[in-house]
Design a protein around this motif. Structure first.
Motif, PDB file in Angstrom:
ATOM      1  N   ALA A 190       0.828  -1.210   0.000  1.00  0.00           N
ATOM      2  CA  ALA A 190       0.000   0.000   0.000  1.00  0.00           C
ATOM      3  C   ALA A 190       0.862   1.258   0.000  1.00  0.00           C
ATOM      4  CB  ALA A 190      -0.925  -0.003   1.213  1.00  0.00           C
ATOM      5  N   ILE A 191       1.944   1.247   0.800  1.00  0.00           N
ATOM      6  CA  ILE A 191       2.852   2.403   0.848  1.00  0.00           C
ATOM      7  C   ILE A 191       3.498   2.632  -0.506  1.00  0.00           C
ATOM      8  CG2 ILE A 191       5.008   3.261   1.844  1.00  0.00           C
ATOM      9  CD1 ILE A 191       4.218   1.835   4.440  1.00  0.00           C
ATOM     10  N   HIS A 192       3.949   1.546  -1.137  1.00  0.00           N
ATOM     11  CA  HIS A 192       4.581   1.681  -2.445  1.00  0.00           C
ATOM     12  C   HIS A 192       3.597   2.234  -3.466  1.00  0.00           C
ATOM     13  CE1 HIS A 192       7.732  -1.596  -1.307  1.00  0.00           C
ATOM     14  NE2 HIS A 192       7.988  -0.425  -0.769  1.00  0.00           N
ATOM     15  N   GLU A 193       2.345   1.810  -3.365  1.00  0.00           N
ATOM     16  CA  GLU A 193       1.342   2.337  -4.292  1.00  0.00           C
ATOM     17  C   GLU A 193       1.129   3.833  -4.077  1.00  0.00           C
ATOM     18  OE1 GLU A 193      -2.049  -0.065  -3.562  1.00  0.00           O
ATOM     19  OE2 GLU A 193      -1.344  -1.749  -4.795  1.00  0.00           O
ATOM     20  N   ARG A 194       1.114   4.275  -2.816  1.00  0.00           N
ATOM     21  CA  ARG A 194       0.964   5.701  -2.517  1.00  0.00           C
ATOM     22  C   ARG A 194       2.150   6.494  -3.049  1.00  0.00           C
ATOM     23  NH1 ARG A 194      -0.290   6.244   3.718  1.00  0.00           N
ATOM     24  NH2 ARG A 194      -0.167   8.455   3.139  1.00  0.00           N
ATOM     25  N   ILE A 195       3.364   5.937  -2.877  1.00  0.00           N
ATOM     26  CA  ILE A 195       4.563   6.616  -3.387  1.00  0.00           C
ATOM     27  C   ILE A 195       4.486   6.746  -4.898  1.00  0.00           C
ATOM     28  CG2 ILE A 195       7.057   6.386  -3.690  1.00  0.00           C
ATOM     29  CD1 ILE A 195       7.156   5.096  -0.917  1.00  0.00           C
ATOM     30  N   ALA A 196       4.007   5.681  -5.562  1.00  0.00           N
ATOM     31  CA  ALA A 196       3.900   5.718  -7.017  1.00  0.00           C
ATOM     32  C   ALA A 196       2.917   6.790  -7.470  1.00  0.00           C
ATOM     33  CB  ALA A 196       3.471   4.344  -7.540  1.00  0.00           C
ATOM     34  N   VAL A 197       1.762   6.876  -6.763  1.00  0.00           N
ATOM     35  CA  VAL A 197       0.765   7.888  -7.114  1.00  0.00           C
ATOM     36  C   VAL A 197       1.334   9.290  -6.912  1.00  0.00           C
ATOM     37  CG1 VAL A 197      -1.475   8.869  -6.457  1.00  0.00           C
ATOM     38  CG2 VAL A 197      -1.197   6.393  -6.644  1.00  0.00           C
ATOM     39  N   SER A 202       3.605  14.383  -8.934  1.00  0.00           N
ATOM     40  CA  SER A 202       4.697  15.364  -8.983  1.00  0.00           C
ATOM     41  C   SER A 202       5.198  15.552 -10.405  1.00  0.00           C
ATOM     42  CB  SER A 202       5.850  14.899  -8.084  1.00  0.00           C
ATOM     43  OG  SER A 202       5.421  14.791  -6.737  1.00  0.00           O
ATOM     44  N   TYR A 203       5.273  14.455 -11.155  1.00  0.00           N
ATOM     45  CA  TYR A 203       5.731  14.543 -12.544  1.00  0.00           C
ATOM     46  C   TYR A 203       4.772  15.396 -13.372  1.00  0.00           C
ATOM     47  CZ  TYR A 203       6.872  13.065 -17.292  1.00  0.00           C
ATOM     48  OH  TYR A 203       7.201  13.046 -18.611  1.00  0.00           O
ATOM     49  N   ALA A 204       3.459  15.192 -13.153  1.00  0.00           N
ATOM     50  CA  ALA A 204       2.459  15.980 -13.883  1.00  0.00           C
ATOM     51  C   ALA A 204       2.583  17.464 -13.540  1.00  0.00           C
ATOM     52  CB  ALA A 204       1.056  15.471 -13.567  1.00  0.00           C
ATOM     53  N   GLU A 205       2.792  17.766 -12.231  1.00  0.00           N
ATOM     54  CA  GLU A 205       2.947  19.167 -11.814  1.00  0.00           C
ATOM     55  C   GLU A 205       4.199  19.790 -12.433  1.00  0.00           C
ATOM     56  OE1 GLU A 205       0.979  21.116 -10.144  1.00  0.00           O
ATOM     57  OE2 GLU A 205      -0.549  19.579  -9.868  1.00  0.00           O
ATOM     58  N   ARG A 207       5.612  19.007 -15.250  1.00  0.00           N
ATOM     59  CA  ARG A 207       5.374  19.270 -16.667  1.00  0.00           C
ATOM     60  C   ARG A 207       4.540  20.537 -16.852  1.00  0.00           C
ATOM     61  NH1 ARG A 207       3.680  14.386 -20.420  1.00  0.00           N
ATOM     62  NH2 ARG A 207       4.079  16.111 -21.875  1.00  0.00           N
ATOM     63  N   THR A 208       3.545  20.718 -15.996  1.00  0.00           N
ATOM     64  CA  THR A 208       2.721  21.939 -16.065  1.00  0.00           C
ATOM     65  C   THR A 208       3.569  23.182 -15.794  1.00  0.00           C
ATOM     66  OG1 THR A 208       0.790  20.700 -15.325  1.00  0.00           O
ATOM     67  CG2 THR A 208       0.687  23.080 -15.115  1.00  0.00           C
ATOM     68  N   LEU A 209       4.415  23.107 -14.744  1.00  0.00           N
ATOM     69  CA  LEU A 209       5.283  24.227 -14.390  1.00  0.00           C
ATOM     70  C   LEU A 209       6.272  24.526 -15.509  1.00  0.00           C
ATOM     71  CD1 LEU A 209       6.222  26.274 -12.285  1.00  0.00           C
ATOM     72  CD2 LEU A 209       7.683  24.488 -11.296  1.00  0.00           C
ATOM     73  N   ASN A 210       6.766  23.473 -16.129  1.00  0.00           N
ATOM     74  CA  ASN A 210       7.710  23.664 -17.228  1.00  0.00           C
ATOM     75  C   ASN A 210       7.059  24.426 -18.374  1.00  0.00           C
ATOM     76  OD1 ASN A 210      10.236  23.172 -18.591  1.00  0.00           O
ATOM     77  ND2 ASN A 210       9.149  21.666 -19.837  1.00  0.00           N
ATOM     78  N   GLY A 211       5.781  24.101 -18.660  1.00  0.00           N
ATOM     79  CA  GLY A 211       5.064  24.824 -19.706  1.00  0.00           C
ATOM     80  C   GLY A 211       4.880  26.289 -19.361  1.00  0.00           C
ATOM     81  N   LYS A 212       4.565  26.557 -18.092  1.00  0.00           N
ATOM     82  CA  LYS A 212       4.383  27.945 -17.659  1.00  0.00           C
ATOM     83  C   LYS A 212       5.687  28.731 -17.759  1.00  0.00           C
ATOM     84  CE  LYS A 212       0.512  26.946 -14.552  1.00  0.00           C
ATOM     85  NZ  LYS A 212       0.037  26.962 -13.152  1.00  0.00           N
ATOM     86  N   VAL A 213       6.805  28.092 -17.404  1.00  0.00           N
ATOM     87  CA  VAL A 213       8.098  28.765 -17.489  1.00  0.00           C
ATOM     88  C   VAL A 213       8.443  29.083 -18.941  1.00  0.00           C
ATOM     89  CG1 VAL A 213      10.584  28.472 -17.137  1.00  0.00           C
ATOM     90  CG2 VAL A 213       8.977  27.778 -15.349  1.00  0.00           C
ATOM     91  N   ASP A 214       8.125  28.153 -19.845  1.00  0.00           N
ATOM     92  CA  ASP A 214       8.379  28.414 -21.264  1.00  0.00           C
ATOM     93  C   ASP A 214       7.586  29.631 -21.739  1.00  0.00           C
ATOM     94  OD1 ASP A 214      10.090  26.284 -21.416  1.00  0.00           O
ATOM     95  OD2 ASP A 214       8.602  24.879 -22.197  1.00  0.00           O
TER      96      ASP A 214
END
Length: 249
Positions: A190-197, A202-205, A207-214
């Motif tokens: 369960a912990i590993h699943e939470r870490i994966a989520v 974080s990866y999605a955030e 990517r969004t931040l990277n677009g805003k910086v561009d």
């Protein structure tokens, strides 16, 4: 596999493939060869027949007291092992005691060779030990219902001391350990699943931040060009006010 081995003895190849008959011509050749030679059975000696009986027990998953009863009956009736006569198969404990007495008697040389029937002395000794194990209350046969009797000596963890504990206690501890390990592994999953989520979020955030910086960089770059143009116009106006002629490039 046995039939295929017999076929190969006659020089017949390719009879089977993947456990199925592959060549019916080869099968007919084998049948004719068996008819002509009279080899209707494989292994005519008692040792071969005994092995066939044991293999049948193994394939049929025969075990415990019933396996011991069947083996003992076979040895008495087919193997003519008279040393095993007079054993009451309806009482596993009594049978175990009788077999144990026979073992002691064998060690003292009190059993005649003729009582082994079709067995050799070493075969009789080996089978006697196996029968004892099958009928034993504490053996693999669990003759009296596998009560879990008997003690096991285990280390105390303090110096070199040991303590005797009933086997059922040891088994209970092992069972509890297995349960605890299962619970721990479930929790870790369960912990590993939470870490994966969280990692995916974080990866999605990022990517969004990277677009805003561009976007910010693009806007800023455009503003820098406009600022440079305004500064140039102001420089030229200041030059005119000082009476300097404009220089056209």
């Amino acid at each position: 596999r046995d039939l295929e081995a017999v076929a190969e003895e006659f020089g017949i190849k390719g009879l089977f493939r993947n456990g199925k008959i592959n060549d019916f011509v080869a099968l007919r050749q084998l049948m004719e060869a068996l008819t002509n030679t009279g080899a209707g059975k494989i292994g005519q000696s008692f040792t071969d027949q005994l092995q066939f009986f044991r293999d049948t027990q193994r394939i049929g998953r025969s075990e415990g007291v019933q396996s011991g009863k069947d083996l003992l009956t076979y040895l008495r009736d087919v193997g003519n092992v008279s040393a095993l006569g007079g054993i009451d198969l309806s009482d596993p404990q009594s049978a175990f005691n009788k077999l144990f007495d026979l073992r002691t008697l064998l060690n003292n040389g009190g059993i005649a060779q003729s009582q082994f029937g079709k067995l050799t002395g070493s075969q009789f000794q080996s089978l006697l030990n196996e029968l004892l194990d099958l009928f034993s209350p504490n053996g693999s046969g669990s003759g009296s219902g596998s009560t879990g009797g008997g003690d096991i000596t285990v280390p105390t963890g303090i110096g070199s001391g040991t303590v005797s504990a009933p086997t059922e206690t040891i088994q209970a501890v092992i069972g509890a350990m297995n349960t605890n390990i299962g619970t721990i592994l479930t929790g870790h999953t369960a912990i590993h699943e939470r870490i994966a989520v969280a990692t995916e979020g974080s990866y999605a955030e990022l990517r969004t931040l990277n677009g805003k910086v561009d976007t910010l960089i693009a806007v800023t770059a455009g503003q820098i060009d406009a600022t440079d143009a305004k500064l140039e116009a102001m420089r030229r106006m200041a030059a005119l006010e000082r009476g300097e002629r404009p220089v056209l490039g």
